[in-house]
Write a protein that holds these residues in place. Structure first.
Motif, mmCIF file in Angstrom:
data_model
loop_
_atom_site.group_PDB
_atom_site.id
_atom_site.type_symbol
_atom_site.label_atom_id
_atom_site.label_comp_id
_atom_site.label_asym_id
_atom_site.label_seq_id
_atom_site.Cartn_x
_atom_site.Cartn_y
_atom_site.Cartn_z
ATOM 1 N N LYS A 55 0.811 -1.214 0.000
ATOM 2 C CA LYS A 55 0.000 0.000 0.000
ATOM 3 C C LYS A 55 0.843 1.262 0.000
ATOM 4 N N THR A 81 -7.256 3.427 1.090
ATOM 5 C CA THR A 81 -8.674 3.672 1.364
ATOM 6 C C THR A 81 -8.862 3.929 2.853
ATOM 7 N N GLU A 88 -11.474 4.423 5.965
ATOM 8 C CA GLU A 88 -12.842 4.095 6.355
ATOM 9 C C GLU A 88 -13.077 4.495 7.811
ATOM 10 N N ASN A 106 -6.992 4.030 7.557
ATOM 11 C CA ASN A 106 -6.649 2.751 6.956
ATOM 12 C C ASN A 106 -6.085 1.945 8.119
#
Length: 388
Positions: free
Chosen positions: A235, A241, A243, A282
């Motif tokens: 990553k 991403t 959340e 993340n």
């Protein structure tokens, strides 16, 4: 290190070049200004003499020449005052807005100011030195005033050039570091992928062959841990991403993991509020942040007894995490370098942990991290702020 040394050398050369340009500019400008001031002083002496000739004119005086000298002055501000300090006439004075009385007061004030600065020429109108004289007070011409400010404009341009050049170098350095980060991370994730897949397959075979073996669950957890690490590395370099996640749960998970893998002499304590703190995260990467900080704190204790307190609180706009350890602390001279890649006080290690932490917090989560305080022999506090 070679790139860093090169950047330092270039920055040093730019600073030296800027200093040399500034010194040469100031010397040349000072010489030019001094020569122009001398020239204007000479012009004013001639102009003052013309005024004396005009005041003492007789049938033998060439008034055409006198008036030509007087009228040819279009640049140097001049105020003529009598022996009583009253303004007789003036030229090239930019008047202030207002009525005639205000204008005259302004000229009178300016004339006395120039006289107080010694910028005047006294011309006797008779043979007696203390009787019947005029004082020609003069100021620098507009061109001379502009020229006097030119070196500072030039210095400003040089300074801007140096700042832009250094910024470009640092940006280039940062871009190069980013390429290294991304390349190293992607390659690490790629290299780990094949053996991890193999280990997962072998674990499944062992579970079928020895279903009652108590060590297999531990092996499976370790393999899953390797898979998590590979996922984290994959990553790096891409936009993760985020959340909504409960920060308390994230901290508790890391504390539980670290307590099982840290010396019994070190106690990791989570000081968390009762209510959930929801932050966009993340989770995988942010757990890595807390783990790295915990590992650094444990290393700072050097195997001695100590504790790490992870305090979490929330404000209206932010979630705050403070990690305090009882380690050896950080020297003041090292505080500005702790997040730089390659910096480490340990005998082994690449010095990438805190740099990675800063990258994850500030670039991926748009938060902030810094050393809140540190005292040698007592410990260090790191502070993280995340937008809610």
């Amino acid at each position: 290190m070679q790139w860093t040394d090169k950047i330092r050398q270039v920055k040093l050369l730019l600073v030296i070049a800027a200093i040399l340009i500034a010194v040469v500019s100031l010397v040349v400008s000072h010489t030019l200004i001094r020569d122009l001031e001398s020239e204007e002083r000479t012009k004013m002496e001639i102009w003052a003499e013309a005024m004396r000739s005009l005041n003492q004119a007789d049938e033998n005086t060439d008034l055409n020449l006198v008036l030509k000298v007087i009228n040819d002055n279009h640049t140097i501000p001049v105020i003529v005052m009598d022996d009583q300090g009253k303004v007789q006439t003036y030229r090239n004075i930019k008047m202030q807005k207002g009525n005639a009385t205000d204008s005259l007061n302004y000229v009178n004030t300016l004339g006395h100011s120039l006289k107080a600065k010694g910028r005047f020429i006294r011309i006797a109108l008779t043979g007696l030195p203390k009787e019947d004289f005029i004082e020609v007070c003069y100021d620098d011409s507009l061109m001379l005033k502009r020229l006097a400010g030119y070196p500072y404009v030039q210095l400003g341009v040089v300074l801007i050039f140096v700042i832009v050049a250094i910024f470009a170098l640092l940006t280039s350095k940062k871009a190069e570091q980013n390429k290294v980060w991304v390349g190293l991370s992607k390659e690490t994730a790629h290299q780990l992928g094949t053996p991890i897949s193999s280990l997962l397959a072998w674990t499944e075979i062992l579970k079928e062959t020895y279903p009652q073996d108590a060590l297999l669950p531990e092996m499976e957890q370790d393999v899953q841990r390797l898979q998590l690490i590979a996922d984290r590395f994959s990553k790096i370099g891409s936009v993760p991403t985020l959340e909504p996640s409960n920060l308390n749960d994230v901290i508790n998970h890391v504390v539980d993991y670290m307590n099982h893998r840290t010396s019994r002499h070190v106690h990791i304590i989570a000081d968390l509020p009762d209510e959930a703190i929801i932050v966009k995260l993340n989770v995988s990467l942010f757990e890595w942040v807390i783990e790295n900080l915990c590992k650094n704190a444990v290393d700072a204790m050097g195997g001695t007894e100590g504790k790490i307190i992870i305090h979490v609180e929330e404000t209206i706009l932010k979630a705050v995490i403070e990690m305090t350890d009882t380690g050896k602390g950080i020297k003041k001279k090292d505080l500005k370098n702790v997040f730089k890649p390659g910096f480490t006080t340990k005998k082994r290690g690449w010095g990438l942990g805190l740099s990675l932490v800063k990258r994850i917090v500030e670039e991926y989560h748009q938060g902030r991290i810094w050393v809140k305080n540190s005292e040698l022999g007592k410990g260090t506090t790191f502070r993280i702020e995340l937008n809610r």
